[in-house]
Design an enzyme around this catalytic site. Structure first.
Site, short mmCIF file in Angstrom:
data_model
loop_
_atom_site.label_atom_id
_atom_site.label_comp_id
_atom_site.label_asym_id
_atom_site.label_seq_id
_atom_site.Cartn_x
_atom_site.Cartn_y
_atom_site.Cartn_z
N GLY A 5 -7.98 1.17 -4.97
CA GLY A 5 -6.74 1.95 -4.96
C GLY A 5 -5.90 1.68 -6.20
O GLY A 5 -5.45 2.60 -6.89
N GLY A 6 -5.71 0.42 -6.50
CA GLY A 6 -4.90 0.02 -7.66
C GLY A 6 -5.52 0.52 -8.96
O GLY A 6 -4.81 0.98 -9.87
N ARG A 43 0.87 -1.17 0.00
CA ARG A 43 0.00 0.00 0.00
C ARG A 43 0.91 1.22 0.00
O ARG A 43 2.11 1.11 0.18
CB ARG A 43 -0.90 -0.02 1.23
CG ARG A 43 -1.81 -1.26 1.28
CD ARG A 43 -2.97 -1.04 2.22
NE ARG A 43 -3.76 -2.23 2.46
CZ ARG A 43 -4.82 -2.62 1.75
NH1 ARG A 43 -5.18 -1.92 0.70
NH2 ARG A 43 -5.50 -3.69 2.08
N ARG A 89 -7.91 -14.46 3.67
CA ARG A 89 -7.53 -13.98 2.33
C ARG A 89 -6.20 -14.55 1.84
O ARG A 89 -5.81 -14.31 0.71
CB ARG A 89 -7.53 -12.46 2.28
CG ARG A 89 -6.40 -11.79 3.01
CD ARG A 89 -6.47 -10.28 2.84
NE ARG A 89 -5.24 -9.67 3.27
CZ ARG A 89 -5.05 -8.38 3.42
NH1 ARG A 89 -6.03 -7.53 3.18
NH2 ARG A 89 -3.88 -7.90 3.80
N ASP A 107 -13.25 -7.97 -0.53
CA ASP A 107 -14.54 -7.52 0.02
C ASP A 107 -15.66 -7.56 -1.01
O ASP A 107 -16.82 -7.30 -0.66
CB ASP A 107 -14.42 -6.08 0.55
CG ASP A 107 -13.55 -6.00 1.79
OD1 ASP A 107 -13.26 -7.05 2.38
OD2 ASP A 107 -13.16 -4.87 2.16
N MET A 149 -13.56 -9.75 7.59
CA MET A 149 -13.16 -8.58 6.81
C MET A 149 -14.38 -7.97 6.12
O MET A 149 -15.36 -8.66 5.85
CB MET A 149 -12.12 -8.98 5.77
CG MET A 149 -10.76 -9.16 6.37
SD MET A 149 -9.50 -9.25 5.11
CE MET A 149 -8.05 -9.05 6.13
N ALA A 208 -6.37 -14.78 7.83
CA ALA A 208 -6.47 -16.22 7.53
C ALA A 208 -7.49 -16.51 6.44
O ALA A 208 -7.48 -17.59 5.85
CB ALA A 208 -6.84 -16.98 8.80
#
Ligand SMILES: Nc1ncnc2c1ncn2[C@@H]1O[C@H](COP(=O)(O)OP(=O)(O)O)[C@@H](O)[C@H]1O
Ligand SMILES: O=P(O)(O)OC[C@H]1O[C@](O)(COP(=O)(O)O)[C@@H](O)[C@@H]1O
Ligand SMILES: [Mg+2]
Length: 451
Positions: free
Chosen positions: A182-183, A155, A370, A211, A254, A368
């Site tokens: 973001g990417g 990041r 992802r 997500d 998450m 755990a």
């Protein structure tokens, strides 16, 4: 936001003049129920009422360009050097996408050179641009057997002009960015900087998010593998809670702004009594609040299982001064307060005061879920996305993301992928299924707070 056909057109670098190595295979292909021909388009919407509302002839309805190989391509494969970068949080299937890109580029298009930038977009900065991995079919043969990404990720901000310089210095004319909001934001800025300099470099995005919160894409790759893993933790906590007197099972999953993992993992096991997501505010106190509901479950059933997305109830933390307002990580993502901790403490205190003796089993599986490998379904999905991405790049599409939309692979202008966030619709059928599964449907939704 109402989208029109012109909003959905993707950018081309120029006319496709080269014969594709796949042209013979494509010559006789026409659209069928299982194939969309290269000149055809895929509708944005898919209900009669939504389409009728436009009052337009079919060819003018908002639609996406079909992904897939073209008979004519823009780049001469012999002249292509491809770059690949993975950015942001990990996601099952990243290695599958890298492997698929490398295999398709080399086997189908005979591209000779593929450069892997390390550790996300940081790898495209002046300092790191020369520390790359040469990607060959041999190098990627077995990488799908491991989670994570062989390229690494990161990041944090980078300068678009500096990244363009890196592409020039490394002779890259096709860049694949596998990343989230973001990417895709960074890739859009990069493509704009490339365009401003009049350069002939294609930037193709493969949207990634654990997500499942990027729009204009069916479920994101890796999501299924991740929620399957999350569901295992729900099972564990249910078993523990059921075996304890006044058992309280809590799993925090998450989902910074979107509760898809919590919803799908809960439905996968159908063991949760209460599902809390960022999209549906809830109150702790009061007759219809969470604490009273938990108490009712424990008294009637003997235990309760709660699945909470990490982004749920942030307002409750803020009210209690447990949230650092405006705090962000290196990429500008909001830092969250610990809703799991608040639930554990308040539920324990409430039940104890009510004369019960709660045993709390709290699991926060966090990374755990992802870091697992992609399951077979996601592996197929990743491979097909990679194929679509290579075809798009070789045909000179740029500032374009490849996605699956209503089960077809299509091209989406990259800015659309970052135009808004995909969230669980409290009025939609997914949330309705969760309410059905948790026995809340038909009742007044007790966890919803009027605002
Ligand atoms: N709004 C933005 N504009 C430009 N670049 C961004 C933006 N947000 C994030 N980035 C960059 O994109 C990369 C990945 O972003 P991040 O939010 O960490 O992960 P993800 O791609 O999974 O959303 C980081 O290097 C970050 O600096
Ligand atoms: O600790 P990190 O690497 O910042 O990642 C954690 C966060 O990233 C997320 O997985 C979202 O990232 P993506 O949607 O880009 O995959 C959140 O659910 C989670 O809170
Ligand atoms: Mg993100």
């Amino acid at each position: 936001m109402t989208l029109h056909l012109d909003d959905l057109r993707v950018r081309h670098l120029g006319e496709c003049r080269h014969d594709s190595p796949l042209s013979a295979m494509l010559a006789a292909k026409r659209t069928s129920p299982h194939y969309v021909a290269e000149g055809d388009r895929v509708l944005l919407e898919d209900t009669v009422s939504m389409l009728a509302e436009h009052g337009l002839p079919p060819e003018d309805l908002p639609s996406f360009e079909a992904a897939g190989p073209r008979r004519k391509i823009y780049f001469d494969p012999a002249q292509v050097t491809a770059g690949i970068v993975t950015c942001g949080g990990l996601c099952p299937g990243l290695n599958d996408v890298i492997r698929g890109l490398v295999q398709e580029l080399t086997v189908q298009y005979d591209v000779k050179r593929i450069v892997g930038f390390r550790n996300g977009l940081r790898g495209l900065t002046a300092r790191h641009r020369d520390d790359t991995i040469e990607l060959t079919p041999d190098r990627v043969r077995d990488i799908h057997n491991a989670g994570g990404t062989i390229l690494g990720s990161s990041r944090g901000a980078q300068d678009a002009e500096e990244m363009v310089d890196s592409l020039l210095l490394r002779g890259i004319n096709v860049l694949f960015v596998i990343g989230g909001d973001g990417g895709m934001n960074a890739a859009t800025n990069l493509a704009a900087a490339i365009r401003a300099r009049g350069l002939d470099i294609a930037v193709i995005g493969v949207p990634k998010t654990i997500d499942n919160d990027l729009p204009y894409t069916d479920q994101s790759f890796g999501f299924q593998s991740a929620f399957a893993q999350a569901a295992n933790f729900i099972s564990s906590v249910s078993i523990e809670a059921a075996a304890s007197p006044d058992g309280i099972g809590i799993v925090k999953l998450m989902g910074r702004h979107s509760g898809f993992i919590a919803c799908y993992a809960s439905l996968a096991r159908n063991a949760a009594d209460i599902v809390l997501i960022p999209e549906v505010p809830f109150a702790l106190e009061g007759e219809d609040g969470l604490l009273a509901r938990v108490e009712r479950h424990v008294r009637s059933k003997g235990f309760v299982v709660i699945v909470v997305a990490e982004g749920a109830g942030q307002d409750l933390l803020a009210e209690r001064g447990l949230l650092e307002g405006g705090a962000t990580d290196a990429s500008g993502n909001a830092k969250l307060g610990d809703i799991g901790g608040l639930l554990r403490e308040t539920i324990t205190a409430h039940l104890t005061a009510a004369g019960l003796a709660p045993t709390v089993r709290y699991i926060d599986p966090s990374y755990a879920i992802r870091s697992v490998t992609a399951n077979a379904y996601d592996s197929v999905y990743c491979l097909r996305l990679a194929h679509a991405a290579v075809h798009a790049a070789m045909a000179g599409r740029t500032e374009t993301a490849v996605v699956r939309w209503r089960r077809r692979f299509v091209h989406v202008p990259m800015p659309l992928i970052i135009s808004h966030r995909n969230q669980v619709d409290p009025d939609g059928d997914l949330w309705m299924s969760v309410l059905e599964a948790t026995g809340h449907l038909g009742q007044q939704q007790p966890l919803l707070v009027e605002r």
